[in-house]
Scaffold this motif. Structure first.
Motif, PDB file in Angstrom:
ATOM      1  N   LEU A 201     -15.771 -10.595 -38.554  1.00  0.00           N
ATOM      2  CA  LEU A 201     -16.047  -9.570 -38.941  1.00  0.00           C
ATOM      3  C   LEU A 201     -15.640  -9.301 -41.048  1.00  0.00           C
ATOM      4  O   LEU A 201     -14.653  -9.477 -41.277  1.00  0.00           O
ATOM      5  N   SER A 202     -17.407  -8.927 -40.936  1.00  0.00           N
ATOM      6  CA  SER A 202     -16.793  -9.309 -42.595  1.00  0.00           C
ATOM      7  C   SER A 202     -17.364  -7.467 -42.742  1.00  0.00           C
ATOM      8  O   SER A 202     -17.094  -6.533 -42.817  1.00  0.00           O
ATOM      9  N   LEU A 203     -15.943  -7.481 -43.866  1.00  0.00           N
ATOM     10  CA  LEU A 203     -16.042  -6.051 -44.484  1.00  0.00           C
ATOM     11  C   LEU A 203     -16.314  -5.909 -45.996  1.00  0.00           C
ATOM     12  O   LEU A 203     -15.659  -7.998 -46.651  1.00  0.00           O
ATOM     13  N   ALA A 232     -20.139  -8.753 -49.196  1.00  0.00           N
ATOM     14  CA  ALA A 232     -19.034  -9.184 -48.086  1.00  0.00           C
ATOM     15  C   ALA A 232     -17.936  -9.645 -49.035  1.00  0.00           C
ATOM     16  O   ALA A 232     -18.103 -10.343 -50.111  1.00  0.00           O
ATOM     17  N   HIS A 233     -16.105  -9.087 -48.680  1.00  0.00           N
ATOM     18  CA  HIS A 233     -15.498 -10.059 -48.925  1.00  0.00           C
ATOM     19  C   HIS A 233     -15.445 -11.271 -48.532  1.00  0.00           C
ATOM     20  O   HIS A 233     -15.833 -11.926 -47.428  1.00  0.00           O
ATOM     21  N   PRO A 234     -14.899 -12.583 -49.410  1.00  0.00           N
ATOM     22  CA  PRO A 234     -15.482 -13.670 -49.098  1.00  0.00           C
ATOM     23  C   PRO A 234     -14.844 -14.116 -47.417  1.00  0.00           C
ATOM     24  O   PRO A 234     -15.541 -15.026 -46.453  1.00  0.00           O
ATOM     25  N   TYR A 235     -13.265 -13.583 -48.000  1.00  0.00           N
ATOM     26  CA  TYR A 235     -12.645 -13.804 -45.714  1.00  0.00           C
ATOM     27  C   TYR A 235     -13.088 -12.804 -44.974  1.00  0.00           C
ATOM     28  O   TYR A 235     -13.156 -11.706 -45.643  1.00  0.00           O
ATOM     29  N   ALA A 236     -14.026 -12.920 -44.228  1.00  0.00           N
ATOM     30  CA  ALA A 236     -13.671 -12.506 -42.934  1.00  0.00           C
ATOM     31  C   ALA A 236     -13.039 -12.821 -41.482  1.00  0.00           C
ATOM     32  O   ALA A 236     -13.026 -13.570 -40.759  1.00  0.00           O
ATOM     33  N   PRO A 237     -12.001 -11.561 -41.612  1.00  0.00           N
ATOM     34  CA  PRO A 237     -10.868 -11.811 -40.651  1.00  0.00           C
ATOM     35  C   PRO A 237     -11.830 -11.440 -39.104  1.00  0.00           C
ATOM     36  O   PRO A 237     -12.896 -10.668 -39.159  1.00  0.00           O
ATOM     37  N   SER A 238     -10.657 -11.697 -38.591  1.00  0.00           N
ATOM     38  CA  SER A 238     -11.014 -10.889 -36.893  1.00  0.00           C
ATOM     39  C   SER A 238     -10.946 -10.193 -36.533  1.00  0.00           C
ATOM     40  O   SER A 238      -9.893 -10.016 -37.515  1.00  0.00           O
ATOM     41  N   LEU A 239     -11.664  -9.726 -35.447  1.00  0.00           N
ATOM     42  CA  LEU A 239     -11.425  -7.979 -35.029  1.00  0.00           C
ATOM     43  C   LEU A 239      -9.480  -7.613 -34.417  1.00  0.00           C
ATOM     44  O   LEU A 239      -9.005  -7.040 -35.426  1.00  0.00           O
ATOM     45  N   TRP A 288     -20.199 -11.791 -39.669  1.00  0.00           N
ATOM     46  CA  TRP A 288     -19.915 -12.246 -40.218  1.00  0.00           C
ATOM     47  C   TRP A 288     -21.348 -13.188 -41.374  1.00  0.00           C
ATOM     48  O   TRP A 288     -22.060 -13.624 -40.807  1.00  0.00           O
ATOM     49  N   TYR A 289     -20.618 -12.529 -42.549  1.00  0.00           N
ATOM     50  CA  TYR A 289     -21.873 -12.963 -43.925  1.00  0.00           C
ATOM     51  C   TYR A 289     -21.403 -13.895 -44.658  1.00  0.00           C
ATOM     52  O   TYR A 289     -20.087 -12.820 -45.265  1.00  0.00           O
ATOM     53  N   ARG A 290     -22.216 -14.890 -44.999  1.00  0.00           N
ATOM     54  CA  ARG A 290     -21.269 -15.752 -46.482  1.00  0.00           C
ATOM     55  C   ARG A 290     -21.986 -14.559 -47.995  1.00  0.00           C
ATOM     56  O   ARG A 290     -23.093 -14.191 -48.066  1.00  0.00           O
ATOM     57  N   TRP A 294     -20.358 -13.171 -55.532  1.00  0.00           N
ATOM     58  CA  TRP A 294     -18.600 -12.475 -56.967  1.00  0.00           C
ATOM     59  C   TRP A 294     -18.078 -13.943 -57.009  1.00  0.00           C
ATOM     60  O   TRP A 294     -18.441 -13.792 -58.833  1.00  0.00           O
ATOM     61  N   SER A 295     -18.710 -15.164 -57.123  1.00  0.00           N
ATOM     62  CA  SER A 295     -18.798 -16.139 -57.791  1.00  0.00           C
ATOM     63  C   SER A 295     -19.954 -16.250 -58.340  1.00  0.00           C
ATOM     64  O   SER A 295     -20.105 -16.126 -59.586  1.00  0.00           O
TER      65      SER A 295
END
Length: 323
Positions: A201-203, A232-239, A288-290, A294-295
């Motif tokens: 999940l992207s957050l 989105a934050h670049p890191y998408a954690p699992s639920l 999950w969204y790339r 940011w960069s």
């Protein structure tokens, strides 16, 4: 970010300045101290009490559903951060705020010679998942709800006017009454995770999204006009990863059991609550969204989910503690 005296004639207007994202954007715009008079404005339906108002921000009243009330709000404004939207099932209200209201705002911005409008939209415009490391141009949006349909129409109007669209995913942090509270409710109702919590999940933390908005407000030429970007934050954690972080920072229960989605939803339906089975089911597949924005603009995505949840813990504890 602090405004210099030379920026007076190029004010930033935050539309929805008392909302969850809009108020965070105002904080980011004033984090170096009160700005020069007239440099940061907020369009609100009601002027906040003095105790809630940010020092140095000029609050002006207006209603997106009343075009006449918007006349003059964009005078001497260089960038509009459009953070206001209606979220709900009322079809007419969705249209009047999200579509007609955005068009009325754009007309006023054009009249006043605003240089750039940045719209905060949502990744919900993509519709049904799964969405696996999705880029902005990889999939045609197919919104399924009145809110996401009308927010996509707002996007189209902003892009046609040469503006910029940001699509944040799930937004959390102090002021969040949906993302973490909904997860807390689901953990109370079912002591298991759908599909073992494997979905990514992207957050994004609201303070990091706000810094992104402030950066774009200050330097609108960082992005070409008429473009859409994931925020989105670049890191998408699992639920499961995210729920584990909630356990560490808020003391919420972390289930060890996993259930097939149908079994999970069947158990969920046995317990009353505000979160629907449809909404819960969205957590069982990748969303999950790339996000390379940011960069591209030189803005840090922030310290990460654990730190941001820890910072917001007092807010969430107060909200989640029964009165």
């Amino acid at each position: 970010m602090h405004l210099t005296r030379g920026d007076k004639q190029k004010a930033v207007l935050v539309v929805g300045g008392t909302g969850f994202i809009g108020s965070a954007a105002l904080r980011a715009l004033t984090d170096d101290g009160p700005p020069p008079t007239g440099a940061v404005k907020a369009l609100v339906r009601r002027i906040p009490d003095a105790s809630d108002a940010l020092h140095g921000v000029e609050y002006v009243t207006g209603d997106l559903t009343d075009p006449a009330s918007l006349h003059g709000v964009c005078d001497k404004v260089g960038t509009v951060l459009h953070c206001a939207s209606y979220i709900g099932a009322d079809e007419e209200r969705n249209r009047s705020v999200n579509v007609d209201g955005t068009r009325a705002l754009l007309a006023e911005a054009q009249r006043a010679g605003v240089r750039r409008t940045v719209l905060v939209s949502t990744t919900a415009v993509y519709g049904a998942g799964p969405h696996h490391d999705l880029t902005e141009n990889e999939r045609v949006p197919q919104p399924t709800s009145p809110t996401s349909r009308t927010r996509l129409q707002a996007e189209e109007a902003v892009l046609a006017a040469g503006g910029t669209v940001l699509r944040p995913p799930l937004v959390y942090g102090a002021g969040d009454v949906w993302v973490v509270p909904s997860l807390a409710e689901l953990l109370r109702r079912v002591q298991a995770l759908p599909e073992d919590g494997r979905a990514r999940l992207s957050l994004v933390a609201v303070d990091d999204l706000a810094r992104l908005l402030a950066t774009l407000a200050r330097t609108p030429d960082l992005l070409p006009p008429g473009t859409t970007h994931h925020a989105a934050h670049p890191y998408a954690p699992s639920l499961r990863e995210f729920v584990s972080l909630l356990g560490e920072t808020l003391g919420l229960p972390v289930p060890t059991e996993g259930l097939a989605l149908d079994d999970y939803l069947a158990r969920l339906r046995e317990t009353p609550g505000k979160v629907s089975a449809h909404q819960a089911g969205l957590l069982a597949e990748d969303r999950w969204y790339r996000s390379t924005l940011w960069s591209r603009i030189g803005c840090s995505p922030g310290p990460g989910h654990h730190t941001r949840l820890s910072e917001a813990a007092p807010w969430y504890r107060k909200l989640l503690t029964p009165q």
